[in-house]
Design a protein around this motif. Structure first.
Motif, PDB file in Angstrom:
ATOM      1  N   MET A   1       0.842  -1.195   0.000  1.00 50.55           N
ATOM      2  CA  MET A   1       0.000   0.000   0.000  1.00 50.55           C
ATOM      3  C   MET A   1       0.876   1.244   0.000  1.00 50.55           C
ATOM      4  N   LYS A   2       0.533   2.191  -0.851  1.00 51.94           N
ATOM      5  CA  LYS A   2       1.183   3.489  -0.865  1.00 51.94           C
ATOM      6  C   LYS A   2       0.102   4.564  -0.736  1.00 51.94           C
ATOM      7  N   TYR A   3       0.465   5.634  -0.073  1.00 54.20           N
ATOM      8  CA  TYR A   3      -0.448   6.756   0.120  1.00 54.20           C
ATOM      9  C   TYR A   3       0.117   7.962  -0.629  1.00 54.20           C
ATOM     10  N   ILE A   4      -0.699   8.568  -1.475  1.00 50.81           N
ATOM     11  CA  ILE A   4      -0.297   9.734  -2.244  1.00 50.81           C
ATOM     12  C   ILE A   4      -0.967  10.953  -1.608  1.00 50.81           C
ATOM     13  N   ILE A   5      -0.140  11.848  -1.077  1.00 53.58           N
ATOM     14  CA  ILE A   5      -0.663  13.083  -0.489  1.00 53.58           C
ATOM     15  C   ILE A   5      -0.493  14.172  -1.541  1.00 53.58           C
ATOM     16  N   ILE A   6      -1.592  14.771  -1.961  1.00 53.72           N
ATOM     17  CA  ILE A   6      -1.543  15.669  -3.121  1.00 53.72           C
ATOM     18  C   ILE A   6      -2.111  17.040  -2.790  1.00 53.72           C
ATOM     19  N   ASP A   7      -1.552  18.046  -3.453  1.00 53.91           N
ATOM     20  CA  ASP A   7      -2.093  19.400  -3.343  1.00 53.91           C
ATOM     21  C   ASP A   7      -1.944  20.081  -4.703  1.00 53.91           C
ATOM     22  N   LEU A   8      -2.894  20.929  -5.014  1.00 49.35           N
ATOM     23  CA  LEU A   8      -2.902  21.632  -6.292  1.00 49.35           C
ATOM     24  C   LEU A   8      -3.032  23.128  -6.067  1.00 49.35           C
ATOM     25  N   GLU A   9      -2.402  23.901  -6.927  1.00 52.39           N
ATOM     26  CA  GLU A   9      -2.650  25.337  -6.979  1.00 52.39           C
ATOM     27  C   GLU A   9      -3.290  25.645  -8.322  1.00 52.39           C
ATOM     28  N   ALA A  98      -1.620  -1.337  -4.126  1.00 52.42           N
ATOM     29  CA  ALA A  98      -2.803  -0.521  -3.868  1.00 52.42           C
ATOM     30  C   ALA A  98      -2.394   0.918  -3.560  1.00 52.42           C
ATOM     31  N   LEU A  99      -3.172   1.854  -4.077  1.00 50.01           N
ATOM     32  CA  LEU A  99      -2.919   3.273  -3.847  1.00 50.01           C
ATOM     33  C   LEU A  99      -4.136   3.929  -3.221  1.00 50.01           C
ATOM     34  N   SER A 100      -3.881   4.858  -2.310  1.00 48.66           N
ATOM     35  CA  SER A 100      -4.928   5.717  -1.776  1.00 48.66           C
ATOM     36  C   SER A 100      -4.424   7.143  -1.832  1.00 48.66           C
ATOM     37  N   VAL A 101      -5.292   8.058  -2.184  1.00 49.02           N
ATOM     38  CA  VAL A 101      -4.912   9.469  -2.294  1.00 49.02           C
ATOM     39  C   VAL A 101      -5.582  10.257  -1.172  1.00 49.02           C
TER      40      VAL A 101
END
Length: 225
Positions: A1-9, A98-101
């Motif tokens: 399992m990997k967790y993707i922490i994302i932010d957008l401008e 598996a990925l979770s964002v």
């Protein structure tokens, strides 16, 4: 399992493009992301500037985000930027993993979906869009027993720490969101770190409390991100 922490401008699409704005009101100009592994350790970080297709970045948003028209002049447009983001994910995430964002609010997922629709892209071509997404802002506030959303900066402050880096910078926002995510996954440490906040918020008397009571005027007027 990997967790993707994302932010957008983002940068608003101007009113001249009325039909386009009915589908999507903004364009992404910066993608920031951090990967956290299944032992809750940060393993990689990512920043990508994105050139807006419809109009240049407004001066207000240059000042707010630090993303200038000069920075995006040679950056890829959204479709290519998303492909490059996907390629980066493949380097650090196994094909069958598996990925979770996680993002601070639901706005980032909604923005990507709307922009994909506007620019006639296929959602299924981007694995990061078809895996589960979670709203860490909502989850964190629920853990504190708050009935309103708070800013990312206030959430970091509630941990007794300072916000690292520049606010409204996609990578730094992702980094700070990752700090909250990692703490929230360690229930014992979360309880220990957050005890001062949780104790104040306990309904031991008819009086109610907010994070404003804890941190005073510096939280007043903060815009929810």
């Amino acid at each position: 399992m990997k967790y993707i922490i994302i932010d957008l401008e983002m940068n608003p699409i101007i009113n001249k493009f009325k039909e386009e704005r009915c589908i999507c009101k903004n364009e992404i100009v910066e993608i920031g992301a951090v990967i956290v592994d299944d032992s809750y350790k940060k393993t990689a970080q990512y920043r990508q500037y994105v050139k807006p297709q419809y109009n240049p970045i407004g001066k207000r948003y240059e000042k707010l985000t630090g993303v200038t028209n000069e920075l995006v002049e040679d950056a890829p447009y959204f479709a290519i930027a998303m492909q490059e983001f996907g390629q980066w994910l493949k380097v650090y995430c196994n094909k069958d993993e598996a990925l979770s964002v996680y993002a601070w609010s639901e706005n980032d997922r909604r923005q990507i979906e709307q922009e994909v629709t506007l620019k006639k892209m296929k959602l299924e071509n981007y694995p990061v869009l078809i895996c589960p997404w979670y709203d860490l802002q909502k989850e964190y506030c629920s853990m504190l027993g708050l009935n309103r959303m708070i800013t990312l900066r206030a959430a970091v402050g509630a941990m007794g720490e300072n916000f690292v880096g520049r606010m409204h910078d996609a990578l730094w926002d992702a980094e700070n969101t990752a700090r909250i995510f990692i703490l929230s996954r360690d229930k014992k440490n979360f309880q220990k770190v957050m005890d001062p906040v949780l104790n104040v918020l306990k309904p031991s008397s008819p009086m109610t409390y907010s994070l404003g009571d804890l941190f005073g005027d510096k939280l007043k007027g903060m815009k929810v991100e």
